[in-house]
Design an enzyme around this catalytic site. Structure first.
Site, short mmCIF file in Angstrom:
data_model
loop_
_atom_site.label_atom_id
_atom_site.label_comp_id
_atom_site.label_asym_id
_atom_site.label_seq_id
_atom_site.Cartn_x
_atom_site.Cartn_y
_atom_site.Cartn_z
N GLU A 45 0.84 -1.21 0.00
CA GLU A 45 0.00 0.00 0.00
C GLU A 45 0.87 1.25 0.00
OE1 GLU A 45 -3.17 -0.07 -1.16
OE2 GLU A 45 -3.48 -1.55 0.42
N ASP A 48 2.97 2.18 -4.88
CA ASP A 48 2.97 2.28 -6.35
C ASP A 48 3.58 3.58 -6.86
OD1 ASP A 48 0.75 3.76 -5.53
OD2 ASP A 48 -0.56 3.01 -7.12
N SER A 79 -25.68 4.13 -17.44
CA SER A 79 -25.32 3.20 -16.37
C SER A 79 -26.54 2.83 -15.55
CB SER A 79 -24.27 3.83 -15.44
OG SER A 79 -24.09 3.00 -14.32
N LEU A 154 -12.61 -0.37 -3.64
CA LEU A 154 -12.52 -1.64 -4.36
C LEU A 154 -12.39 -1.41 -5.86
CD1 LEU A 154 -15.20 -3.53 -2.25
CD2 LEU A 154 -12.71 -3.54 -1.97
N SER A 156 -14.08 0.46 -8.27
CA SER A 156 -15.13 0.45 -9.28
C SER A 156 -14.75 1.35 -10.44
CB SER A 156 -16.45 0.91 -8.67
OG SER A 156 -16.42 2.28 -8.33
N SER A 157 -13.94 2.37 -10.18
CA SER A 157 -13.54 3.30 -11.26
C SER A 157 -12.67 2.57 -12.29
CB SER A 157 -12.83 4.53 -10.70
OG SER A 157 -11.68 4.17 -9.96
N ASP A 201 -4.61 -0.44 -9.97
CA ASP A 201 -6.03 -0.83 -10.08
C ASP A 201 -6.37 -1.28 -11.50
OD1 ASP A 201 -6.01 0.05 -7.52
OD2 ASP A 201 -7.14 1.89 -7.91
P1 ADP Z 1 -13.62 3.36 -6.16
O1 ADP Z 1 -12.82 3.26 -7.41
O2 ADP Z 1 -12.84 2.98 -4.95
O3 ADP Z 1 -14.92 2.63 -6.21
P2 ADP Z 1 -13.73 6.09 -6.98
O4 ADP Z 1 -14.15 7.34 -6.32
O5 ADP Z 1 -12.36 6.00 -7.56
O6 ADP Z 1 -13.98 4.90 -5.96
O7 ADP Z 1 -14.72 5.76 -8.18
C1 ADP Z 1 -16.12 5.76 -7.95
C2 ADP Z 1 -16.80 6.53 -9.06
O8 ADP Z 1 -16.69 5.80 -10.30
C3 ADP Z 1 -18.29 6.68 -8.85
O9 ADP Z 1 -18.57 7.80 -8.04
C4 ADP Z 1 -18.79 6.85 -10.26
O10 ADP Z 1 -18.57 8.19 -10.71
C5 ADP Z 1 -17.85 5.97 -11.06
N1 ADP Z 1 -18.42 4.63 -11.29
C6 ADP Z 1 -17.91 3.46 -10.91
N2 ADP Z 1 -18.68 2.42 -11.33
C7 ADP Z 1 -19.72 2.96 -11.99
C8 ADP Z 1 -20.86 2.43 -12.68
N3 ADP Z 1 -21.10 1.12 -12.75
N4 ADP Z 1 -21.70 3.31 -13.24
C9 ADP Z 1 -21.48 4.62 -13.18
N5 ADP Z 1 -20.44 5.17 -12.55
C10 ADP Z 1 -19.56 4.38 -11.97
MG MG Z 2 -11.12 4.41 -7.89
#
Ligand code: ADP
Ligand code: MG
Length: 413
Positions: A45, A48, A79, A154, A156-157, A201
């Site tokens: 952690e 990187d 989405s 986790l 999601s981005s 990531d």
């Molecule tokens: P993490 O990557 O840890 O989940 P981030 O703040 O880097 O948190 O990214 C989250 C953002 O990515 C959300 O607020 C949204 O803008 C975007 N996002 C992620 N997955 C989706 C999805 N399936 N649909 C729309 N937006 C998404």
């Molecule tokens: Mg992210």
């Protein structure tokens, strides 16, 4: 808070609902369906941006994209995880989000005054990064559905970016390797969303394989799959999503990063990765009058060492042996790097007190998620103990689920 909100997120979702949703939103059949996973970082952690080592694994929680090409250069993004309609943009007029608004409120995406929701910056940024690299990418209709919890550390981005990159790679027959897709996805997040993330990531989302963690050298991007069949050893890896994200996160990240760069300058090395563990004592002596930087350096150097030790245990087939290294990593992030928070510390302490083999915060810190390595038979007791500790402390109920090391980005149909 309702029971539903606290429920652990289910990982599985097939291609069929996303295909149906695409038809409903875009009025035609998609040309294909793709998936990319979220990830947890097992260890490594804040290494990187110091050219160091990381060891993420892909989750079975995924973002699925249905997509079809368009001939008019228009990008239509939708989405299922966001309230609101289609975001329509022109591929020849994609502009970065203003620096100061960044990911949370990138509301000025797109040309001609059209407002784009912040989330659209991620997939649109991928298109822009590809076009900037001279790749022949045109318009597309896209619909996304995700089981990756957003904003829980986790990634999601990265799942959203990488699934977009993979879909476009196929739609426009670009023939790019997964590692290249990861670089383009990172570029989208750095340059267009405005988040200065490293390469971990996106590489995990693009390159992970089932039953493995990905040992990645962030200096030369060399990577290797390391066996992590946790279930086969009677163990379980739990993710504890604390459901908090403390505000000081962004500034603190920049501060830590600058501190590490300063430490490398004082020590006369290109990056802290170049300080060998065997020379840590000497390095710390050189930083005697800069205690803040000293602590940052100690974390990075010992953390790189812990990654190598964890990899050695996994190569030897002994997952249980990594427990104390995970816990030591947490102490280092809490005490030296100072990026933990009350909720993360409580999750780790409660899990260990209830018999976990090891536990640590994962991701950047100040909230997000912790991981807990636990004997299968202890898993329910640890889950209950962490949940009870959060309730007793008056924190929002955490969401706890089992991490199954899943595959990286792939085409589903
Ligand atoms: P993490 O990557 O840890 O989940 P981030 O703040 O880097 O948190 O990214 C989250 C953002 O990515 C959300 O607020 C949204 O803008 C975007 N996002 C992620 N997955 C989706 C999805 N399936 N649909 C729309 N937006 C998404
Ligand atoms: Mg992210």
């Amino acid at each position: 808070m309702t029971a539903h909100e606290a429920a652990a997120p289910a990982a599985e979702h097939g291609a069929a609902p996303t295909e149906a949703a695409f038809r409903a939103v875009h009025g035609a059949a998609p040309a294909g369906i793709w998936a990319a996973p979220g990830r947890v970082n097992l260890i490594g952690e804040h290494t990187d941006y110091n050219d160091g080592f990381v060891l993420p694994l892909a989750l079975t929680h995924t973002t699925i994209a249905a997509a079809a090409p368009r001939t008019d250069g228009i990008l239509r993004l939708h989405s299922g995880n966001v309230d609101g309609g289609i975001v329509e943009l022109r591929t020849d007029d994609l502009r970065p989000a203003p620096r100061d608004t960044a990911a949370r409120s990138a509301s000025t995406w797109g040309g001609d005054g059209r407002r784009a929701e912040g989330w659209a910056a991620y997939p649109a940024g991928v298109v822009r990064a590809m076009r900037e690299a001279g790749l022949p990418v045109g318009g597309a209709d896209l619909h996304f559905d995700s089981t990756v919890p957003t904003g829980a550390g986790l990634s999601s981005s990265a799942a959203l970016e990488v699934v977009t990159a993979l879909a476009l790679n196929d739609l426009y027959a670009l023939g790019l390797a997964p590692q290249r897709l990861a670089r383009l996805a990172q570029r989208a997040e750095n340059a267009f969303v405005g988040v200065p993330c490293g390469i971990m990531d996106q590489t995990a989302a693009a390159c992970a394989t089932e039953g493995h963690a990905l040992f990645l050298d962030t200096r030369d991007l060399h990577s290797r799959q390391v066996p992590f069949d946790v279930a086969a050893q009677g163990l379980r890896l739990l993710v504890v999503d604390t459901r908090v994200k403390h505000e000081l996160g962004d500034g603190a990240y920049a501060e830590r990063r600058a501190g590490c760069e300063r430490g490398a300058r004082v020590l006369g090395v290109p990056a802290l990765r170049d300080v060998p563990y065997a020379q840590l004592t000497d390095a710390l002596a050189m930083l005697a009058d800069a205690p803040d930087i000293r602590a940052l350096v100690r974390h990075v150097v010992t953390e790189n060492r812990r990654v190598e030790e964890v990899v050695a245990h996994l190569d030897a087939g002994d997952i249980r042996a990594i427990g104390p290294l995970l816990t030591a990593g947490h102490a280092s992030l809490r005490d030296d790097f100072a990026v933990s928070c009350a909720e993360l510390d409580l999750a780790v302490d409660a899990a260990l007190a209830a018999g976990a083999v090891g536990a640590r915060m994962t991701g950047g810190g100040f909230g997000g998620s912790a991981i807990v390595l636990v004997d299968d038979v202890q898993a329910d007791a640890v889950d209950a103990a962490v949940t009870a500790a959060f309730a007793a402390a008056g924190h929002t109920a955490p969401r706890i689920f089992t991490a199954v090391p899943g595959p990286g980005a792939r085409r589903l149909a």
